[in-house]
Every structure is written in C-alpha cells, then in structure tokens.
Design a protein around this motif. Structure first.
Motif, short mmCIF file in Angstrom:
data_model
loop_
_atom_site.label_atom_id
_atom_site.label_comp_id
_atom_site.label_asym_id
_atom_site.label_seq_id
_atom_site.Cartn_x
_atom_site.Cartn_y
_atom_site.Cartn_z
N LYS A 80 56.61 -41.76 -17.23
CA LYS A 80 57.48 -41.79 -18.22
C LYS A 80 58.09 -43.10 -18.48
N SER A 97 52.13 -36.02 -18.10
CA SER A 97 53.29 -36.63 -18.30
C SER A 97 54.35 -35.64 -17.30
N GLN A 101 60.77 -39.07 -23.55
CA GLN A 101 60.50 -39.84 -22.29
C GLN A 101 61.70 -40.09 -21.40
N HIS A 105 48.41 -34.66 -22.52
CA HIS A 105 49.10 -35.90 -22.23
C HIS A 105 50.59 -35.27 -21.85
#
Length: 156
Positions: free
Chosen positions: A23, A16, A144, A12
């Motif tokens: 994000k 990402s 994020q 992941h």
C-alpha cells in the motif's frame, strides 16, 4: 488508467489487504505554522500543509481527501478538500519507488479558538464511473493510508 472489473477490484482488495500488494503511505505530514501543537491565527491568515507520499503504483491514479474537524465526530467538519485524481505525471521515481510531494494552503476563516483534527486520507482509484446528470465522475477506490494531526487554534 483502465477501469478494473468488479472481479479485479475484489482480487486487488484481497491482495492489498493480505500484504501481497504494498500500500502507498503518507509520511512527513506537518503544518508549517503549528508550533508545539498550537496554530496562532489572525485575520486573513493561512496555514500550509505539507506531506509526502511513498510506494505509489504508477499504473494507478490516487485521490487525497482532506478534512478539518472541530471534534472527532464526522459531522463537525469545518473544512474539506479533495485533491483531484493524480497519476504518474506528478510522481517521481527514486530507487525504484514512486513518490510525490504535496503542499496545500488553507485559509483560517472558518477556524475559531479550540482544538482541531486534520485528517488526510490517500485512496488508490480502481475505477471511474461517469455520472451523467451531474456531468461528473464517481471514483471507486481503495484507502491506502490515513493520517491525523491534532492542534489547538489560538488568536494572536
């Protein structure tokens, strides 16, 4: 939310970081009472932080970390607050995108005249580990987005 395995977490993170998984982002971050980068305070006053989150994944939970520092050094924290993990229950779907809005009120008791840095960090929760001794939970997450506001405090 189901905990991801160590292998799934690594995958992941890789997806990402490569941009294959979008994000979530923080935008419209503002302190209502700050005018021209100045926050005027008086005894027992408060200020209001508003923000909006976009591109949230409804399959995950998110945590928000808020820090107010007197300088850019981490040890200068005068206030910190962690918004407990939230999920799709507070997300709103708009044109296929999941968003959420936040509003927090902060007391100005710990603020004196000078410059301050407010940092808001959004993290996606990938797994939760129960901490037996503290009867608490520890979150493994992926940052994020992070935004910073700089403002000066003056007494009225």
């Amino acid at each position: 939310m189901e905990n991801l395995t160590e292998e799934e977490i690594k995958r992941h993170i890789k997806l990402s970081n490569s941009g294959e998984i979008s994000k979530a982002v923080i935008f419209n971050l503002k302190i209502k009472e700050v005018k021209e980068a100045v926050l005027e305070i008086s005894h027992d006053s408060k200020f209001t932080l508003r923000f909006r989150l976009a591109n949230l994944d409804p399959e995950f939970r998110y945590v928000i970390f808020t820090y107010i520092n007197k300088s850019e050094e981490p040890q200068s924290t005068v206030f910190e607050h962690i918004i407990e993990p939230f999920d799709k229950n507070i997300m709103v779907e708009e044109s296929g995108d999941f968003t959420a809005e936040g509003l927090m009120k902060f007391p100005t008791d710990n603020l004196s005249e000078g410059n301050y840095f407010l940092t808001l960090t959004l993290a996606k929760v990938l797994s939760v580990v129960e901490v037996k001794e503290a009867n608490d939970e520890k979150f493994n997450g992926l940052i994020q987005d992070s935004k910073k506001l700089t403002f000066e405090v003056k007494e009225k």
